[in-house]
Motif scaffolding. Structure first.
Motif, PDB file in Angstrom:
ATOM      1  N   GLY A  73       0.794  -1.218   0.000  1.00 25.49           N
ATOM      2  CA  GLY A  73       0.000   0.000   0.000  1.00 25.49           C
ATOM      3  C   GLY A  73       0.824   1.264   0.000  1.00 25.49           C
ATOM      4  N   THR A  74       2.141   1.114   0.128  1.00 24.30           N
ATOM      5  CA  THR A  74       3.039   2.275   0.124  1.00 24.30           C
ATOM      6  C   THR A  74       4.005   2.191  -1.051  1.00 24.30           C
ATOM      7  N   ASP A  80       0.962   3.821   4.593  1.00 20.42           N
ATOM      8  CA  ASP A  80      -0.405   4.052   4.127  1.00 20.42           C
ATOM      9  C   ASP A  80      -1.461   3.686   5.155  1.00 20.42           C
ATOM     10  N   SER A  81      -1.059   3.205   6.344  1.00 21.06           N
ATOM     11  CA  SER A  81      -2.070   2.765   7.302  1.00 21.06           C
ATOM     12  C   SER A  81      -1.936   3.492   8.636  1.00 21.06           C
ATOM     13  N   VAL A  98       0.274   8.231   3.230  1.00 19.58           N
ATOM     14  CA  VAL A  98      -0.020   8.268   1.796  1.00 19.58           C
ATOM     15  C   VAL A  98      -1.409   7.692   1.562  1.00 19.58           C
ATOM     16  N   THR A  99      -2.082   8.195   0.536  1.00 16.29           N
ATOM     17  CA  THR A  99      -3.475   7.803   0.309  1.00 16.29           C
ATOM     18  C   THR A  99      -3.659   6.919  -0.914  1.00 16.29           C
ATOM     19  N   TRP A 100      -2.563   6.474  -1.542  1.00 14.18           N
ATOM     20  CA  TRP A 100      -2.723   5.609  -2.717  1.00 14.18           C
ATOM     21  C   TRP A 100      -2.818   4.129  -2.330  1.00 14.18           C
ATOM     22  N   GLY A 101      -2.805   3.833  -1.027  1.00  6.96           N
ATOM     23  CA  GLY A 101      -2.927   2.456  -0.569  1.00  6.96           C
ATOM     24  C   GLY A 101      -4.341   2.120  -0.148  1.00  6.96           C
ATOM     25  N   ASP A 116      -1.063  12.652  -1.534  1.00  7.93           N
ATOM     26  CA  ASP A 116      -1.939  11.885  -2.416  1.00  7.93           C
ATOM     27  C   ASP A 116      -1.242  11.338  -3.654  1.00  7.93           C
TER      28      ASP A 116
END
Length: 219
Positions: A11-12, A164-165, A182-185, A202
């Motif tokens: 997710g990162t 990402d979490s 980060v929000t891409w995960g 983002d």
């Protein structure tokens, strides 16, 4: 001194959500107990796999069976269903070339994390790996982050943790490092902000700029 950068994995750096959810669905086929929904499983991404499975299993033997089924699907489809996020390899290479020391901090098994880094071409750029085999306590506990800092030989005040979490953010904050969500995960901006991330971004392309914004400690 340039800040050291600690990265989460799933997710990162890599997009593995389809693999994770597919592995979980496969593990619970025919299971007679409570079966997690995709949303419930997503919420637990970032925690050690066996820890999560034990919350659904009725005993250790059942947890081991679920683990074996999860691993069977995961390994069969691993290389097909993971990929680096667009721009990640180039960004990590740029950070390495600039002189940033880097480490991976993940709740995934060490050997599986190393397999993923090798597959996506990040193994030489991030040679230091702290996975669930390297620690007794795991995210959101600070131990994994503290272990990575010790291996890199840097103080918490001169390190960033990118993840990402909420588990990443909480682990980093507890260890005293600054955190970039980060929000891409698998998690949203709102979830990362609620966890207390120092900054939320983002786009992968923002990493180079925001790393430069974090001041180097003096004294």
């Amino acid at each position: 001194m340039l800040p050291a950068i600690l990265f989460d994995l799933d997710g990162t750096l890599i997009d593995s959500l389809e693999l994770i959810l597919g592995s979980a669905r496969h593990a619970f086929v025919g299971f007679s107990g409570r079966v997690p929904t995709d949303e419930e499983w997503r919420a637990d991404i970032g925690r050690p796999l066996l820890t999560v499975l034990r919350e659904y299993a009725r005993d250790d033997a059942e947890a081991d069976q679920l683990l074996q089924r999860f691993r069977a699907y995961q390994l069969e489809h691993h290389d097909r269903l993971i990929r680096p996020y667009e721009g990640i390899v180039e960004t990590v290479k740029w950070l390495a070339d600039a002189g940033h020391r880097m480490a991976l901090v993940t709740s995934k098994a060490d050997w599986l994390a190393e397999k993923a880094l090798l597959h996506v071409g990040l193994d030489r750029l991030i040679p230091t790996v702290v996975g669930c085999d390297s620690c007794v306590r795991h995210k959101p506990h600070p131990e994994p982050v503290e272990r990575a800092l010790a291996l890199l030989g840097v103080p918490a005040a001169n390190a960033l943790f990118v993840g990402d979490s909420p588990h990443d953010v909480e682990s980093g904050r507890a260890a005293g490092v600054r955190t970039i969500g980060v929000t891409w995960g698998a998690f949203s901006r709102e979830e990362m902000e609620r966890a207390g991330a120092d900054l939320v971004i983002d786009q992968v392309e923002e990493l180079r700029r925001v790393v430069a914004r974090f001041p180097t400690p003096t004294g």
